[in-house]
Design a protein around this motif. Structure first.
Motif, PDB file in Angstrom:
ATOM      1  N   THR A 127      -2.569   5.257 -19.575  1.00  0.00           N
ATOM      2  CA  THR A 127      -3.101   5.849 -18.356  1.00  0.00           C
ATOM      3  C   THR A 127      -4.244   4.981 -17.854  1.00  0.00           C
ATOM      4  O   THR A 127      -5.107   4.569 -18.626  1.00  0.00           O
ATOM      5  CB  THR A 127      -3.600   7.283 -18.618  1.00  0.00           C
ATOM      6  OG1 THR A 127      -4.613   7.260 -19.619  1.00  0.00           O
ATOM      7  CG2 THR A 127      -2.448   8.174 -19.092  1.00  0.00           C
ATOM      8  N   THR A 167      -6.678   3.718 -14.139  1.00  0.00           N
ATOM      9  CA  THR A 167      -7.028   3.747 -12.722  1.00  0.00           C
ATOM     10  C   THR A 167      -6.971   2.325 -12.199  1.00  0.00           C
ATOM     11  O   THR A 167      -7.062   1.361 -12.970  1.00  0.00           O
ATOM     12  CB  THR A 167      -8.438   4.322 -12.515  1.00  0.00           C
ATOM     13  OG1 THR A 167      -9.385   3.524 -13.249  1.00  0.00           O
ATOM     14  CG2 THR A 167      -8.509   5.770 -13.012  1.00  0.00           C
ATOM     15  N   TYR A 168      -6.786   2.194 -10.891  1.00  0.00           N
ATOM     16  CA  TYR A 168      -6.708   0.838 -10.344  1.00  0.00           C
ATOM     17  C   TYR A 168      -7.202   0.816  -8.908  1.00  0.00           C
ATOM     18  O   TYR A 168      -7.169   1.819  -8.192  1.00  0.00           O
ATOM     19  CB  TYR A 168      -5.269   0.312 -10.413  1.00  0.00           C
ATOM     20  CG  TYR A 168      -4.303   0.955  -9.440  1.00  0.00           C
ATOM     21  CD1 TYR A 168      -4.045   0.377  -8.195  1.00  0.00           C
ATOM     22  CD2 TYR A 168      -3.652   2.135  -9.769  1.00  0.00           C
ATOM     23  CE1 TYR A 168      -3.155   0.974  -7.305  1.00  0.00           C
ATOM     24  CE2 TYR A 168      -2.760   2.732  -8.900  1.00  0.00           C
ATOM     25  CZ  TYR A 168      -2.517   2.150  -7.659  1.00  0.00           C
ATOM     26  OH  TYR A 168      -1.639   2.738  -6.772  1.00  0.00           O
ATOM     27  N   THR A 169      -7.682  -0.351  -8.538  1.00  0.00           N
ATOM     28  CA  THR A 169      -7.991  -0.653  -7.147  1.00  0.00           C
ATOM     29  C   THR A 169      -7.159  -1.856  -6.737  1.00  0.00           C
ATOM     30  O   THR A 169      -6.909  -2.758  -7.542  1.00  0.00           O
ATOM     31  CB  THR A 169      -9.480  -0.969  -6.960  1.00  0.00           C
ATOM     32  OG1 THR A 169      -9.850  -2.036  -7.848  1.00  0.00           O
ATOM     33  CG2 THR A 169     -10.339   0.249  -7.273  1.00  0.00           C
ATOM     34  N   ARG A 228       2.219   4.578 -10.133  1.00  0.00           N
ATOM     35  CA  ARG A 228       2.201   5.960 -10.606  1.00  0.00           C
ATOM     36  C   ARG A 228       3.183   6.149 -11.759  1.00  0.00           C
ATOM     37  O   ARG A 228       2.894   6.852 -12.742  1.00  0.00           O
ATOM     38  CB  ARG A 228       2.532   6.899  -9.448  1.00  0.00           C
ATOM     39  CG  ARG A 228       2.471   8.381  -9.822  1.00  0.00           C
ATOM     40  CD  ARG A 228       2.556   9.294  -8.606  1.00  0.00           C
ATOM     41  NE  ARG A 228       3.748   9.052  -7.799  1.00  0.00           N
ATOM     42  CZ  ARG A 228       3.742   8.410  -6.626  1.00  0.00           C
ATOM     43  NH1 ARG A 228       2.598   7.951  -6.133  1.00  0.00           N
ATOM     44  NH2 ARG A 228       4.854   8.236  -5.946  1.00  0.00           N
ATOM     45  N   GLY A 270      -0.568   4.986 -13.507  1.00  0.00           N
ATOM     46  CA  GLY A 270      -1.751   4.591 -12.766  1.00  0.00           C
ATOM     47  C   GLY A 270      -2.160   5.580 -11.699  1.00  0.00           C
ATOM     48  O   GLY A 270      -1.315   6.272 -11.112  1.00  0.00           O
ATOM     49  N   THR A 271      -3.445   5.600 -11.452  1.00  0.00           N
ATOM     50  CA  THR A 271      -4.020   6.446 -10.406  1.00  0.00           C
ATOM     51  C   THR A 271      -4.934   5.585  -9.551  1.00  0.00           C
ATOM     52  O   THR A 271      -5.871   4.949 -10.082  1.00  0.00           O
ATOM     53  CB  THR A 271      -4.837   7.599 -11.018  1.00  0.00           C
ATOM     54  OG1 THR A 271      -3.998   8.368 -11.889  1.00  0.00           O
ATOM     55  CG2 THR A 271      -5.412   8.493  -9.920  1.00  0.00           C
ATOM     56  N   PRO A 272      -4.691   5.533  -8.226  1.00  0.00           N
ATOM     57  CA  PRO A 272      -5.557   4.712  -7.376  1.00  0.00           C
ATOM     58  C   PRO A 272      -6.932   5.356  -7.203  1.00  0.00           C
ATOM     59  O   PRO A 272      -7.064   6.584  -7.153  1.00  0.00           O
ATOM     60  CB  PRO A 272      -4.791   4.665  -6.052  1.00  0.00           C
ATOM     61  CG  PRO A 272      -3.959   5.910  -6.047  1.00  0.00           C
ATOM     62  CD  PRO A 272      -3.606   6.190  -7.470  1.00  0.00           C
ATOM     63  N   VAL A 273      -7.961   4.518  -7.158  1.00  0.00           N
ATOM     64  CA  VAL A 273      -9.328   4.981  -6.913  1.00  0.00           C
ATOM     65  C   VAL A 273      -9.958   4.060  -5.887  1.00  0.00           C
ATOM     66  O   VAL A 273      -9.490   2.924  -5.668  1.00  0.00           O
ATOM     67  CB  VAL A 273     -10.175   4.991  -8.211  1.00  0.00           C
ATOM     68  CG1 VAL A 273      -9.628   6.014  -9.211  1.00  0.00           C
ATOM     69  CG2 VAL A 273     -10.232   3.604  -8.835  1.00  0.00           C
ATOM     70  N   ALA A 333     -15.146   3.602 -11.746  1.00  0.00           N
ATOM     71  CA  ALA A 333     -14.002   3.579 -12.662  1.00  0.00           C
ATOM     72  C   ALA A 333     -14.310   2.725 -13.888  1.00  0.00           C
ATOM     73  O   ALA A 333     -13.955   3.086 -15.020  1.00  0.00           O
ATOM     74  CB  ALA A 333     -12.770   3.058 -11.935  1.00  0.00           C
ATOM     75  N   SER A 373     -12.343   7.300 -19.594  1.00  0.00           N
ATOM     76  CA  SER A 373     -11.123   6.747 -19.007  1.00  0.00           C
ATOM     77  C   SER A 373     -10.582   5.673 -19.938  1.00  0.00           C
ATOM     78  O   SER A 373     -11.355   4.948 -20.584  1.00  0.00           O
ATOM     79  CB  SER A 373     -11.418   6.150 -17.623  1.00  0.00           C
ATOM     80  OG  SER A 373     -10.257   5.535 -17.085  1.00  0.00           O
ATOM     81  N   HIS A 386      -9.040   0.565 -16.624  1.00  0.00           N
ATOM     82  CA  HIS A 386      -9.138   0.357 -15.175  1.00  0.00           C
ATOM     83  C   HIS A 386      -8.704  -1.078 -14.860  1.00  0.00           C
ATOM     84  O   HIS A 386      -9.086  -2.030 -15.553  1.00  0.00           O
ATOM     85  CB  HIS A 386     -10.567   0.576 -14.670  1.00  0.00           C
ATOM     86  CG  HIS A 386     -10.709   0.283 -13.209  1.00  0.00           C
ATOM     87  ND1 HIS A 386     -10.170   1.090 -12.223  1.00  0.00           N
ATOM     88  CD2 HIS A 386     -11.314  -0.753 -12.565  1.00  0.00           C
ATOM     89  CE1 HIS A 386     -10.426   0.582 -11.042  1.00  0.00           C
ATOM     90  NE2 HIS A 386     -11.139  -0.541 -11.219  1.00  0.00           N
TER      91      HIS A 386
END
Length: 418
Positions: free
Chosen positions: A66, A68-70, A82, A86-89, A95, A104, A107
């Motif tokens: 799991t 997060t990403y930019t 997804r 991944g979860t966009p931030v 992050a 978390s 990232h």
């Protein structure tokens, strides 16, 4: 007159005695058999390591992460990210701080220009090897997103991973073995090093043993010194051949059985092989001759050194210098391979002390002409004979110099003295 030649009888006795004395020792077989066993263990560990690495990579690819990403590049497909977990931030700093705080797992920052900027990945430490799964996830998400944008999976994969190329080479109308062809003739280079390093002390002791035991006068009253030393040298040659066979045959079988798992390139069509290892009969024959004559030359040299020295301890220091001369060509190995017919390569090839390793290396890599091999064999044969005869002369004239080093010039008749 005795119809039988006593020297011939003595020669056979010396050869038989020296050969059997060494070969019948359990230590000889223990050392000789330990080498192919060690080779088998090493090759087996390499194969096992390859399988373990492949399994680890596969497990890393399937393990869930799991993150997060930019995405400053705009190339990442949200659906692909997804699906990978991944979860966009929008706040990259927050992050990254969450990863540092342990709230978390990972990232990923995808840069604006991936061609010139690296993908920045920060994650919770999973250990030295398992932490690399973060890199795998970041790369997989990126390449899969690119595939979706291109729209053609085949074109996308070809853009990232070029196709495999299978090369076939030919010389004089015949297929050549390629890089894998180095293995079979290269075995003789390994055998030569092993023979000299494992039998070097015995070569020195050909003349030192009798001197240190102070039985030289007793032996020389019943035997010609030439017969004694030649018999010992021939016995050593026989021992070296036996040791080479004991090491070489199992090693060849192990390489042949496991070559498929070692990642060796396939041989060209028409090239005879042992397993996946191509066999060039000409290179193997030249390698065997070079190994035999090189062994004879170094044996003659060490016999001469042993005849001069009063003890094995002093002879050991000189033996170290001889061994160093064997390793010098390895430092110039890249030059011998890349420019096998240059001036430096020729000097190394035809200088007696560097000729064995240089010629065996060039023969293994296909850079030795037949006429160069013939000249090198002639040089090795002549030098081996000269060293041996000098050793006999030194032993004959200095065999009772128990406590001091033999004066070479006086023993050979070059100088006079009281």
């Amino acid at each position: 007159m005795n119809p039988h030649n006593p020297n011939r009888h003595n020669l056979g006795t010396v050869i038989s005695f020296e050969f059997r004395r060494t070969v019948l020792k359990p230590k000889f077989w223990l050392i000789s058999l330990s080498v192919p066993l060690l080779i088998g263990v090493v090759v087996g560990l390499i194969a096992l390591s390859g399988q373990t690495t492949a399994q680890r990579v596969e497990s890393q690819d399937t393990a869930s992460v799991t993150f997060t990403y930019t995405d400053a590049s705009g190339l990442i497909d949200p659906t692909v990210a997804r699906t990978a977990g991944g979860t966009p931030v929008s706040d990259a700093a927050a992050a990254r701080a969450a990863v540092v705080a342990g709230t978390s797992q990972c990232h990923i920052d995808y840069p604006k220009d991936p061609l010139s900027q690296p993908i920045d990945v920060q994650g919770k430490d999973l250990g030295l090897f398992d932490s690399s799964r973060y890199n795998a996830v970041a790369t997989t998400v990126f390449t899969t997103s690119i595939e979706h944008k291109i729209g053609n999976p085949t074109l996308a994969k070809l853009a990232v991973n070029p196709p495999d190329v299978q090369l076939a080479t030919f010389a004089d109308g015949h297929a050549t073995a390629g890089i894998a062809g180095v293995i079979a003739p290269g075995i003789f280079l390994v055998l030569f090093y092993m023979a000299v390093l494992m039998l070097g002390n015995q070569m020195l002791n050909v003349t030192l043993e009798e001197k240190e035991n102070r039985v030289t006068e007793m032996i020389l009253t019943t035997m010609n010194p030439t017969t004694l030393i030649v018999g010992k040298v021939l016995a050593l040659v026989g021992i070296g051949i036996v040791q080479g066979l004991v090491v070489g045959i199992p090693a060849s079988i192990v390489f042949g059985l496991l070559s498929g798992s070692m990642g060796l390139p396939e041989a060209s069509a028409g090239v005879p092989t042992l397993g996946s290892i191509p066999i060039d009969a000409g290179a193997v024959a030249i390698g065997f001759c070079l190994f035999l004559f090189s062994f004879l030359m170094f044996t003659g040299l060490l016999v001469a050194i042993g005849a001069v020295m009063p003890s094995a301890k002093e002879a050991g220091n000189t033996f170290g210098v001889v061994v160093m001369s064997m390793f010098i060509p390895l430092y110039a190995g890249s030059l011998l391979v890349s420019d096998p017919h240059g001036v430096v390569s020729q000097i190394f090839t035809f200088f007696p002390l560097t000729a064995p390793v240089s010629t065996l290396l060039r023969n293994a890599t296909g850079g030795l002409y037949w006429w160069e091999a013939a000249i090198a064999l002639a040089i090795l044969a002549v030098c081996g004979w000269v060293f041996l005869m000098v050793g006999v002369r030194l032993f004959r004239t200095g065999s009772i110099s128990y406590g001091s080093r033999v004066k070479i010039g006086r023993a050979l008749g070059w100088t006079t003295g009281r």
